[in-house]
Design a protein around this motif. Structure first.
Motif, PDB file in Angstrom:
ATOM      1  N   GLU A  10       0.917  -1.000  -0.118  1.00 49.08           N
ATOM      2  CA  GLU A  10       0.075   0.023  -0.052  1.00 49.08           C
ATOM      3  C   GLU A  10       0.954   1.098   0.085  1.00 49.08           C
ATOM      4  OE1 GLU A  10      -4.431  -0.592   2.051  1.00 49.08           O
ATOM      5  OE2 GLU A  10      -2.648  -0.213   3.442  1.00 49.08           O
ATOM      6  N   ASP A  65      -3.865   2.748 -10.115  1.00 44.29           N
ATOM      7  CA  ASP A  65      -4.921   1.876  -9.287  1.00 44.29           C
ATOM      8  C   ASP A  65      -4.188   1.422  -8.115  1.00 44.29           C
ATOM      9  OD1 ASP A  65      -7.099   2.661 -10.946  1.00 44.29           O
ATOM     10  OD2 ASP A  65      -6.306   0.838 -12.503  1.00 44.29           O
ATOM     11  N   PRO A 108      -3.287   0.828  -4.352  1.00 49.23           N
ATOM     12  CA  PRO A 108      -4.207   1.258  -3.152  1.00 49.23           C
ATOM     13  C   PRO A 108      -3.368   2.230  -2.241  1.00 49.23           C
ATOM     14  CG  PRO A 108      -3.625  -0.975  -3.055  1.00 49.23           C
ATOM     15  CD  PRO A 108      -3.314  -0.681  -4.169  1.00 49.23           C
ATOM     16  N   GLY A 114      -7.527   3.826   2.259  1.00 51.75           N
ATOM     17  CA  GLY A 114      -8.724   3.741   1.312  1.00 51.75           C
ATOM     18  C   GLY A 114      -8.573   4.804   0.093  1.00 51.75           C
ATOM     19  N   GLY A 115      -9.058   4.408  -0.915  1.00 59.55           N
ATOM     20  CA  GLY A 115      -8.686   4.885  -2.268  1.00 59.55           C
ATOM     21  C   GLY A 115      -7.534   4.573  -2.981  1.00 59.55           C
ATOM     22  N   THR A 116      -7.454   4.960  -4.038  1.00 57.77           N
ATOM     23  CA  THR A 116      -6.152   4.725  -5.010  1.00 57.77           C
ATOM     24  C   THR A 116      -5.174   5.910  -5.030  1.00 57.77           C
ATOM     25  OG1 THR A 116      -7.277   5.338  -7.017  1.00 57.77           O
ATOM     26  CG2 THR A 116      -7.285   3.253  -6.179  1.00 57.77           C
ATOM     27  N   ARG A 164      -6.138   9.877  -4.710  1.00 61.72           N
ATOM     28  CA  ARG A 164      -5.789  10.510  -3.327  1.00 61.72           C
ATOM     29  C   ARG A 164      -4.461  11.160  -3.669  1.00 61.72           C
ATOM     30  NH1 ARG A 164      -6.085   7.152   1.604  1.00 61.72           N
ATOM     31  NH2 ARG A 164      -5.526   9.134   2.358  1.00 61.72           N
TER      32      ARG A 164
END
Length: 338
Positions: free
Chosen positions: A67, A92, A94, A98-100, A104
């Motif tokens: 991540e 894409d 992560p 949360g989100g990609t 973000r």
């Protein structure tokens, strides 16, 4: 913030190395022999004060990182022709919480031309453009050089398509502590288009050698004038030569480096390294595209774009076309395409 340098070559490696020197957290993204050298020996950065070595993590893509962090900054410093592949790889991924990445994280386009930012906006919400004034070179795997002094370079940045924000100012503050001047401006495209006009000579240098003779300088003046006419027809503003000179002054002067000769601009270096690709489609090709959209012929830029692409594709030697022959081809192109 942690800076993930996607494309740790001449420009990306220099920025990553200087940020590491300033104590910022950096990850270098590279491939092949360059990646192997970075992992084994670290990044060797040749600058006026000597050769500096830094050992930030070096990866071939996002997988080893897992991540991404919410404070990561993605710095896209691949050539424009490699932009789509890089965006596909990173969009894409992560992000913790949360989100990609595309949703973000800030993406900073540390590239020549303007197309990289447009491509990035198709995928990323938070895109920043940079007008790059940074004399640097890829010397060999694991080694880059930057000959500028007293500053390493000037990196003018702002949001794409326009505006500024706190993120841009925080990035600029880090760059300022890393031997760069980093003005934050609301109209970064004005500065990028001004730099684009100068970069129209990259293809000329790549195919016919340094723009040093009277003949070569006169040809470049014609190429640039064609570019200026196209931008005027398109209604695209750009910083004047006087503005550029006032902003740069004597802040970045190239000095001789032991073991780190520059040897030419980015397009020249692409031919010397035999990469098989070159940026001309997004430099001279930007003028050609705008000319076609706005009804202004651009035969000289079309010629340079075509020649540079052919030299890269056929892996011809940099600077191997005599200037006199290039002038003859330019005259012919204007007669038939003007």
């Amino acid at each position: 913030m942690r800076y993930i340098i996607i494309g740790a070559g001449a420009v990306g490696g220099t920025v990553g190395g200087r940020l590491a020197q300033a104590g910022r957290e950096v990850v270098l993204v590279a491939r092949g022999r360059h990646l192997a050298a970075l992992r084994e020996h670290g990044l060797r950065l040749r600058v006026p004060e000597g050769e500096l070595t830094y050992r930030p993590p070096a990866v071939d893509g996002p997988d080893p990182l897992g991540e991404l962090r919410a404070d990561d900054v993605l710095v896209l410093s691949v050539k424009t022709q490699d932009t789509v592949a890089a965006l596909d790889t990173w969009a894409d991924v992560p992000v913790a919480g949360g989100g990609t990445a595309a949703e973000r994280l800030p993406l900073v386009c540390l590239q020549n031309g303007v197309e990289g930012g447009r491509l990035a906006l198709r995928r990323f919400r938070h895109v920043y453009g940079v007008c790059v004034w940074l004399p640097s070179a890829f010397v060999e795997p694991g080694v880059v050089s930057a000959a500028g002094a007293p500053l390493t370079g000037i990196l003018t940045l702002g949001r794409v398509p326009h505006g500024t924000d706190d993120t841009a100012r925080r990035i600029a503050a880090d760059l300022t502590e890393a031997h760069f001047e980093a003005p934050v401006v609301p109209d970064v495209a004005r500065w990028q288009y001004a730099k684009l006009l100068a970069n129209l000579g990259n293809a000329l240098e790549a195919v016919a050698g340094p723009v040093a003779s009277d003949e070569a300088r006169a040809l470049f003046a014609r190429v640039r004038a064609e570019g200026e006419a196209v931008l005027a027809a398109a209604g695209i503003p750009y910083a004047s030569a006087a503005e550029e000179q006032a902003a740069r002054g004597d802040k970045v002067t190239q000095v001789p480096l032991d073991g780190g000769p520059r040897g030419g601009g980015s397009s020249w270096q692409s031919l010397v390294r035999g990469t098989g690709t070159i940026e001309a489609d997004y430099l001279n090709g930007e003028i050609v595209l705008l000319g076609r959209l706005h009804g202004v012929p651009a035969p000289l830029n079309e010629l340079l774009q075509r020649l540079a692409d052919r030299f890269a594709r056929e892996r011809r030697a940099a600077g191997s076309l005599p200037v006199a022959e290039l002038v003859r081809l330019a005259d012919e192109a204007e007669r038939h395409g003007g």
